[in-house]
Design a protein around this motif. Structure first.
Motif, PDB file in Angstrom:
ATOM      1  N   GLU A  60      -0.633   0.675  -6.404  1.00  0.00           N
ATOM      2  CA  GLU A  60       0.326   0.436  -7.634  1.00  0.00           C
ATOM      3  C   GLU A  60       1.166  -0.533  -7.107  1.00  0.00           C
ATOM      4  N   PRO A  61       1.334  -1.028  -8.586  1.00  0.00           N
ATOM      5  CA  PRO A  61       1.389  -2.263  -9.173  1.00  0.00           C
ATOM      6  C   PRO A  61       3.538  -2.596  -8.224  1.00  0.00           C
ATOM      7  N   GLY A  62       3.603  -3.886  -7.685  1.00  0.00           N
ATOM      8  CA  GLY A  62       4.447  -3.466  -6.868  1.00  0.00           C
ATOM      9  C   GLY A  62       5.398  -3.605  -5.453  1.00  0.00           C
ATOM     10  N   VAL A  63       4.259  -2.694  -4.959  1.00  0.00           N
ATOM     11  CA  VAL A  63       4.034  -2.340  -3.493  1.00  0.00           C
ATOM     12  C   VAL A  63       3.933  -3.326  -2.632  1.00  0.00           C
ATOM     13  N   PHE A  64       3.174  -4.406  -2.718  1.00  0.00           N
ATOM     14  CA  PHE A  64       3.681  -5.389  -1.948  1.00  0.00           C
ATOM     15  C   PHE A  64       4.621  -6.309  -1.882  1.00  0.00           C
ATOM     16  N   ASP A  65       5.311  -6.447  -3.319  1.00  0.00           N
ATOM     17  CA  ASP A  65       6.466  -7.287  -2.992  1.00  0.00           C
ATOM     18  C   ASP A  65       7.254  -8.111  -1.876  1.00  0.00           C
ATOM     19  N   ALA A  92      -7.313  -6.833  -2.233  1.00  0.00           N
ATOM     20  CA  ALA A  92      -7.149  -7.919  -3.291  1.00  0.00           C
ATOM     21  C   ALA A  92      -5.461  -7.909  -3.381  1.00  0.00           C
ATOM     22  N   ALA A  93      -4.869  -7.057  -3.674  1.00  0.00           N
ATOM     23  CA  ALA A  93      -3.718  -7.607  -3.402  1.00  0.00           C
ATOM     24  C   ALA A  93      -2.416  -7.378  -2.428  1.00  0.00           C
ATOM     25  N   ALA A  94      -3.389  -6.909  -1.386  1.00  0.00           N
ATOM     26  CA  ALA A  94      -2.645  -6.971  -0.106  1.00  0.00           C
ATOM     27  C   ALA A  94      -2.598  -8.628   0.437  1.00  0.00           C
ATOM     28  N   PHE A  95      -4.294  -9.062   0.223  1.00  0.00           N
ATOM     29  CA  PHE A  95      -4.085 -10.365   0.966  1.00  0.00           C
ATOM     30  C   PHE A  95      -3.020 -11.726   0.085  1.00  0.00           C
ATOM     31  N   ALA A  96      -3.776 -11.309  -1.519  1.00  0.00           N
ATOM     32  CA  ALA A  96      -2.825 -12.327  -2.458  1.00  0.00           C
ATOM     33  C   ALA A  96      -0.889 -11.921  -1.919  1.00  0.00           C
ATOM     34  N   ALA A  97      -1.039 -11.102  -1.724  1.00  0.00           N
ATOM     35  CA  ALA A  97       0.826 -10.827  -1.512  1.00  0.00           C
ATOM     36  C   ALA A  97       0.823 -11.396  -0.279  1.00  0.00           C
ATOM     37  N   GLY A  98      -0.300 -11.955   0.550  1.00  0.00           N
ATOM     38  CA  GLY A  98       0.433 -12.969   1.892  1.00  0.00           C
ATOM     39  C   GLY A  98       0.138 -11.474   3.577  1.00  0.00           C
ATOM     40  N   ALA A  99      -0.383 -10.767   3.084  1.00  0.00           N
ATOM     41  CA  ALA A  99      -0.732 -10.040   4.164  1.00  0.00           C
ATOM     42  C   ALA A  99      -1.358 -10.322   4.958  1.00  0.00           C
TER      43      ALA A  99
END
Length: 250
Positions: A60-65, A92-99
């Protein structure tokens, strides 16, 4: 030595149960909080070594903000995402956010614990099989439905689409004209335009192309025409239901 961590999850009961299990294994759990939307404030203020962030919607968009903010304001905090079997986009979204890691919701507590320890040590905490599955999907994506039918349908006017359905049902020029209440000459012109726009040389080819690309499924059956927009006729014996001589006649 136990990890100083925080557990944050959309479901408070899940967060508290996981926190209790980790406390029993010797870890110092600072807090178990929900919802994830307000996690960043608490994590930034308490500054744990690791934040275990649960989510049910990793794509979901924004979930890793919250991850982005935590990493920006407290880069020393490692964030491990706890979520469902992810799509490549979710990982990809998790790691792109810095996870620092991704752990499945159904992972055993030992697996969660290993991920926390690795994240605290500055290592990536992702199960190899999870990465393999993600890369396999990226390299060999599931076939997407053929959208050629939609492209072809956009080339036709509504009247021409109706003509194509009637052609696929085996109607000759006189039948098309009677069914649409137009002159035979007008029906013949419509047929020729359909053949030209579809890039085929005969009614038989037009009907076969429409069936193969699913174009007929996108057009409602005209009044007086049976078979669900030609699907029934096209699937029967004899190929395309264009009844002998009527297929060749204009």
């Amino acid at each position: 030595m136990g990890v100083r961590l925080m557990v944050v999850d959309d479901h408070r009961l899940h967060a508290e149960a996981l926190a209790s299990a980790l406390k029993l294994r010797g870890h110092r759990v600072l807090a178990a909080a929900a919802p994830v939307a307000g996690a960043a404030d608490l994590v930034v203020s308490r500054a744990p070594e690791v934040c275990l962030l649960g989510t049910s919607q990793p794509a979901e968009p924004g979930v890793f903000d919250p991850v982005v903010r935590i990493r920006r304001e407290r880069p020393q905090i490692a964030v491990v995402v706890l979520g469902p079997v992810p799509s490549p986009r979710g990982i990809a979204a998790a790691f792109a956010a810095g996870a620092a890691g991704y752990v499945r919701h159904d992972e055993r507590i030992e697996g969660v614990e290993r991920a926390l320890v690795k994240a605290r040590a500055g290592e990536s905490a992702v199960a190899p099989q999870l990465l393999q599955a993600a890369f396999a999907e990226l390299l060999h994506p599931a076939a997407q439905p053929d959208d050629e039918g939609q492209r072809l349908l956009r080339l036709l006017t509504p009247r021409e689409a109706e003509v194509l359905v009637r052609v696929a049902e085996g109607e000759d020029t006189r039948g098309i004209a009677a069914g649409m209440a137009i002159a035979p000459s007008t029906a013949r012109t419509h047929v020729q335009r359909v053949l030209m726009k579809l890039g085929v040389g005969s009614r038989l080819e037009a009907a076969a192309l429409a069936a193969r690309t699913g174009l007929l499924d996108r057009v409602p059956a005209p009044a007086g025409v049976g078979g669900g927009a030609g699907v029934g006729s096209l699937g029967g014996a004899g190929g395309v239901g264009l009844g002998g001589a009527s297929a060749a006649r204009g």
